[in-house]
Design a protein around this motif. Structure first.
Motif, mmCIF file in Angstrom:
data_model
loop_
_atom_site.group_PDB
_atom_site.id
_atom_site.type_symbol
_atom_site.label_atom_id
_atom_site.label_comp_id
_atom_site.label_asym_id
_atom_site.label_seq_id
_atom_site.Cartn_x
_atom_site.Cartn_y
_atom_site.Cartn_z
ATOM 1 N N ALA A 68 0.855 -1.188 0.000
ATOM 2 C CA ALA A 68 0.000 0.000 0.000
ATOM 3 C C ALA A 68 0.888 1.234 0.000
ATOM 4 O O ALA A 68 1.802 1.346 0.817
ATOM 5 N N ASP A 69 0.613 2.131 -0.913
ATOM 6 C CA ASP A 69 1.337 3.397 -0.948
ATOM 7 C C ASP A 69 0.485 4.440 -0.223
ATOM 8 O O ASP A 69 -0.726 4.486 -0.386
ATOM 9 N N HIS A 70 1.139 5.235 0.615
ATOM 10 C CA HIS A 70 0.405 6.278 1.336
ATOM 11 C C HIS A 70 1.389 7.355 1.788
ATOM 12 O O HIS A 70 2.422 7.041 2.385
ATOM 13 N N GLY A 71 1.070 8.594 1.485
ATOM 14 C CA GLY A 71 1.884 9.713 1.954
ATOM 15 C C GLY A 71 3.339 9.632 1.562
ATOM 16 O O GLY A 71 4.207 10.042 2.327
ATOM 17 N N GLY A 72 3.625 9.062 0.400
ATOM 18 C CA GLY A 72 5.000 8.951 -0.070
ATOM 19 C C GLY A 72 5.742 7.727 0.446
ATOM 20 O O GLY A 72 6.889 7.501 0.082
#
Length: 175
Positions: A68-72
């Motif tokens: 999961a990608d989140h906030g860089g």
């Protein structure tokens, strides 16, 4: 009836495959197939194979996971919670692991504090359809609804690059 709803046929089947937080024979077979498929890159880019030494045998254990990608940042989430074998193996290995999707990427997995997990859990459910039957919050719910369950689902931040040797392996531990 919507077969993808929390009480739908699809969700009930997924829960059956992972009853008591452990994969049954069908789930184990499908996971082995998916791990091979993800390793060679025959899946979306964020579907990868996690390789981690088994805490008892030391043999490499391969598990299909969704990044999961989140906030860089990039993260791994345990859809089965604290008792998932890969979570125990990662902790025993001091976070040392390899991610494979065509190429091998040595990484360190750092556990995310519970207070920071809610938005990552929400993003994870948006990307991991197979996990939706296991988390008791709808993927479209506000982030605040994920906070009460955050303690039950470990989240690990992926730190790229070579990892230091495990404690007691003859090298200094980097911090």
């Amino acid at each position: 009836m919507d077969t993808r709803s929390p009480g739908g046929l699809f969700a009930r089947h997924r829960r059956w495959m992972y009853r008591d937080g452990r994969p049954n024979w069908l789930a184990r077979s499908l996971n082995r197939f998916a791990a091979r498929q993800f390793s060679v890159g025959w899946a979306p880019r964020n579907w990868v194979t996690l390789e981690v030494p088994g805490r008892r045998t030391g043999r490499t254990v391969e598990v299909p996971v969704v990044v999961a990608d989140h906030g860089g940042g990039r993260y791994l989430v345990s859809m089965l919670g604290e008792d998932a074998n890969w979570v125990r193996n990662v902790r025993a290995a001091g976070g040392r692991a390899v991610l494979r999707h065509g190429d091998r990427e040595q990484v360190r997995l750092d556990e995310v504090p519970e207070a920071e997990r809610a938005p990552i859990l929400r993003r994870y459910l948006a990307l991991a359809p197979g996990a939706r039957a296991h988390l008791p919050v709808d993927r479209h719910a506000p982030v605040a609804e994920f906070a009460p369950i955050a303690a039950r689902y470990p989240v690990f931040r992926i730190i790229p690059g070579p990892t230091p040797p495990a404690a007691g392996a003859g090298g200094a531990q980097a911090h």
